[in-house]
Design a protein around this motif. Structure first.
Motif, PDB file in Angstrom:
ATOM      1  N   ARG A   1       0.825  -1.209   0.000  1.00  0.00           N
ATOM      2  CA  ARG A   1       0.000   0.000   0.000  1.00  0.00           C
ATOM      3  C   ARG A   1       0.860   1.260   0.000  1.00  0.00           C
ATOM      4  N   HIS A   2       1.987   1.212   0.703  1.00  0.00           N
ATOM      5  CA  HIS A   2       2.892   2.360   0.709  1.00  0.00           C
ATOM      6  C   HIS A   2       3.461   2.627  -0.683  1.00  0.00           C
ATOM      7  N   LEU A   3       3.763   1.565  -1.407  1.00  0.00           N
ATOM      8  CA  LEU A   3       4.313   1.725  -2.756  1.00  0.00           C
ATOM      9  C   LEU A   3       3.296   2.400  -3.664  1.00  0.00           C
ATOM     10  N   TYR A   4       2.039   1.953  -3.600  1.00  0.00           N
ATOM     11  CA  TYR A   4       0.995   2.583  -4.410  1.00  0.00           C
ATOM     12  C   TYR A   4       0.791   4.032  -3.993  1.00  0.00           C
ATOM     13  N   ALA A   5       0.827   4.298  -2.689  1.00  0.00           N
ATOM     14  CA  ALA A   5       0.635   5.663  -2.196  1.00  0.00           C
ATOM     15  C   ALA A   5       1.719   6.594  -2.730  1.00  0.00           C
ATOM     16  N   LEU A   6       2.958   6.123  -2.745  1.00  0.00           N
ATOM     17  CA  LEU A   6       4.064   6.931  -3.256  1.00  0.00           C
ATOM     18  C   LEU A   6       3.884   7.210  -4.745  1.00  0.00           C
ATOM     19  N   GLY A   7       3.470   6.208  -5.491  1.00  0.00           N
ATOM     20  CA  GLY A   7       3.275   6.402  -6.923  1.00  0.00           C
ATOM     21  C   GLY A   7       2.110   7.305  -7.246  1.00  0.00           C
ATOM     22  N   ASN A   8       1.055   7.259  -6.431  1.00  0.00           N
ATOM     23  CA  ASN A   8      -0.112   8.104  -6.664  1.00  0.00           C
ATOM     24  C   ASN A   8       0.195   9.574  -6.413  1.00  0.00           C
TER      25      ASN A   8
ATOM     26  N   ALA B   1       5.840  -5.431 -21.570  1.00  0.00           N
ATOM     27  CA  ALA B   1       4.941  -6.275 -20.776  1.00  0.00           C
ATOM     28  C   ALA B   1       4.211  -5.463 -19.722  1.00  0.00           C
ATOM     29  N   VAL B   2       4.927  -4.559 -19.056  1.00  0.00           N
ATOM     30  CA  VAL B   2       4.316  -3.740 -18.007  1.00  0.00           C
ATOM     31  C   VAL B   2       3.251  -2.823 -18.593  1.00  0.00           C
ATOM     32  N   VAL B   3       3.559  -2.181 -19.713  1.00  0.00           N
ATOM     33  CA  VAL B   3       2.618  -1.237 -20.323  1.00  0.00           C
ATOM     34  C   VAL B   3       1.395  -1.967 -20.880  1.00  0.00           C
ATOM     35  N   LEU B   4       1.630  -3.077 -21.589  1.00  0.00           N
ATOM     36  CA  LEU B   4       0.506  -3.848 -22.122  1.00  0.00           C
ATOM     37  C   LEU B   4      -0.358  -4.410 -21.004  1.00  0.00           C
ATOM     38  N   GLY B   5       0.242  -4.632 -19.838  1.00  0.00           N
ATOM     39  CA  GLY B   5      -0.503  -5.154 -18.701  1.00  0.00           C
ATOM     40  C   GLY B   5      -1.337  -4.115 -17.979  1.00  0.00           C
ATOM     41  N   GLY B   6      -1.287  -2.867 -18.432  1.00  0.00           N
ATOM     42  CA  GLY B   6      -2.156  -1.848 -17.861  1.00  0.00           C
ATOM     43  C   GLY B   6      -1.559  -1.026 -16.745  1.00  0.00           C
ATOM     44  N   THR B   7      -0.283  -1.214 -16.432  1.00  0.00           N
ATOM     45  CA  THR B   7       0.348  -0.391 -15.392  1.00  0.00           C
ATOM     46  C   THR B   7       0.659   0.985 -15.966  1.00  0.00           C
ATOM     47  N   SER B   8       0.269   2.023 -15.251  1.00  0.00           N
ATOM     48  CA  SER B   8       0.439   3.385 -15.728  1.00  0.00           C
ATOM     49  C   SER B   8       1.883   3.833 -15.588  1.00  0.00           C
ATOM     50  N   LEU B   9       2.420   4.445 -16.626  1.00  0.00           N
ATOM     51  CA  LEU B   9       3.771   4.990 -16.564  1.00  0.00           C
ATOM     52  C   LEU B   9       3.851   6.218 -15.658  1.00  0.00           C
ATOM     53  N   PHE B  10       2.686   6.733 -15.256  1.00  0.00           N
ATOM     54  CA  PHE B  10       2.654   7.865 -14.329  1.00  0.00           C
ATOM     55  C   PHE B  10       2.753   7.403 -12.880  1.00  0.00           C
ATOM     56  N   GLY B  11       2.718   6.088 -12.654  1.00  0.00           N
ATOM     57  CA  GLY B  11       2.867   5.538 -11.306  1.00  0.00           C
ATOM     58  C   GLY B  11       1.547   5.420 -10.562  1.00  0.00           C
ATOM     59  N   GLY B  12       1.549   4.546  -9.568  1.00  0.00           N
ATOM     60  CA  GLY B  12       0.422   4.446  -8.658  1.00  0.00           C
ATOM     61  C   GLY B  12      -0.757   3.625  -9.128  1.00  0.00           C
TER      62      GLY B  12
END
Length: 330
Positions: free
Chosen positions: A203-210, A266-277
């Motif tokens: 959760r901390h990792l997502y919070a930092l990216g958001n 793979a990361v981009v096609l998998g839907g992970t945002s390059l903007f983080g979070g």
């Protein structure tokens, strides 16, 4: 007369809409299904057990690297050095085992330690000196490449001990042969999924990216989180190095030259945002499989490797464009 207005959605309708998966969640799965359906219609060999097992074997190295890449991208960063760091780790562990005669497990540990140090170096330069991740990892990409060529004398390392080759061994599942490396890859994804979904560090990792500033106000140390993420990613590249050696049977100094772009794909096609979070590790696995399916399927129907790279590039641009549009709406 007042203009009539549409009735407001009921709480039940809101609740049902909230439960529906987003396009970012289902998009990679639908893309994988459509790709498989297309290649099934084009080649009767695509759906064979042997070919599906081959796709998993061809995908496992990039898929493992993509785990580390996902953790970094979730923080809003990127790692261009991952492929060459993996190659350096593979040369370290194979030369330590063959040339220096170290026990295989110790040689493997040294290789993973070497890739972890590269990850920590990236993390220190980004957190302490405040350099952009793109520039830092571009620099360490070249450093890792040079060290790999220097230490290996640009020669492959062969005659490896059986322990280093273990994850390249197979066992039967029905009519297919599955490598132990594929099993390890899936277990790593399962563990990462649990950590990101159900633990405080996740959760901390997502919070930092958001929102890095909001995370700081919550009392989170962005420097500690980033240093941990880059160091952990380096260790994961070491595991990928072991899988690469087990699959090819040699320590190859020319390995890793496309894995950085493949992992980002793979990361981009998998839907992970390059903007983080925003993103999931399951999406990354699907993205890695999409890349593997496309390359395997295009090979089966006789498409040149040049066009395979072209199609992969188009897919990446489309995925990034969709992410950009989604980010603007948000």
């Amino acid at each position: 007369m007042p203009t009539p207005t549409a009735p407001a959605p009921s709480p039940r309708q809101h609740h049902f809409a909230d439960r529906l998966p987003s396009i970012a969640d289902v998009g990679p799965f639908l893309a994988l299904v459509l790709a498989c359906a297309f290649f099934i219609s084009q080649s009767n060999r695509f759906l064979s057990f042997e070919n599906l097992s081959l796709i998993l074997q061809q995908t496992m190295v990039v898929a493992v690297i993509a785990i580390g890449q996902t953790l970094i991208v979730l923080t809003g960063g990127i790692d261009l050095s991952c492929g060459m760091v993996m190659a350096f780790g593979s040369i370290v562990m194979t030369r330590f085992a063959v040339i220096l005669g170290l026990p295989p497990l110790l040689a493997i540990a040294c290789g993973i330690a070497a890739t972890t140090l590269f990850g920590l170096l990236n993390g220190v330069l980004i957190t302490r000196i405040k350099l952009p991740p793109f520039i830092v990892t571009l620099g360490t990409l070249n450093i890792a490449f040079a060290l790999t060529q220097i230490y290996s004398n640009a020669e492959s390392v062969s005659n490896l001990p059986n322990a280093i080759m273990f994850f390249g061994n197979t066992f039967g599942v029905g009519h297919a042969q599955v490598t132990y490396g594929t099993v390890l890859t899936l277990l790593m994804y399962l563990f990462t999924w649990f950590v990101l979904r159900d633990t405080v560090p996740g959760r901390h990792l997502y919070a930092l990216g958001n929102n890095a500033e909001a995370a700081r106000l919550m009392g989170l140390s962005s420097q500690r989180i980033l240093l941990t993420v880059y160091g952990l990613a380096g260790a994961i590249y070491g595991v990928a190095a072991l899988l690469s050696v087990a699959r090819t049977g040699v320590g190859d100094p020319q390995a890793g030259q496309t894995e950085n772009l493949d992992s980002i794909t793979a990361v981009v096609l998998g839907g992970t945002s390059l903007f983080g979070g925003r993103g999931t590790i399951v999406g990354t696995l699907l993205g890695a499989l999409i890349v593997g399916v496309f390359r395997n399927g295009l090979t089966l129907i006789g498409v040149s490797s040049v066009y395979q790279v072209l199609i992969t590039g188009i897919l990446v641009i489309l995925a990034v464009a969709a992410d950009k549009l989604s980010h603007r709406r948000a």
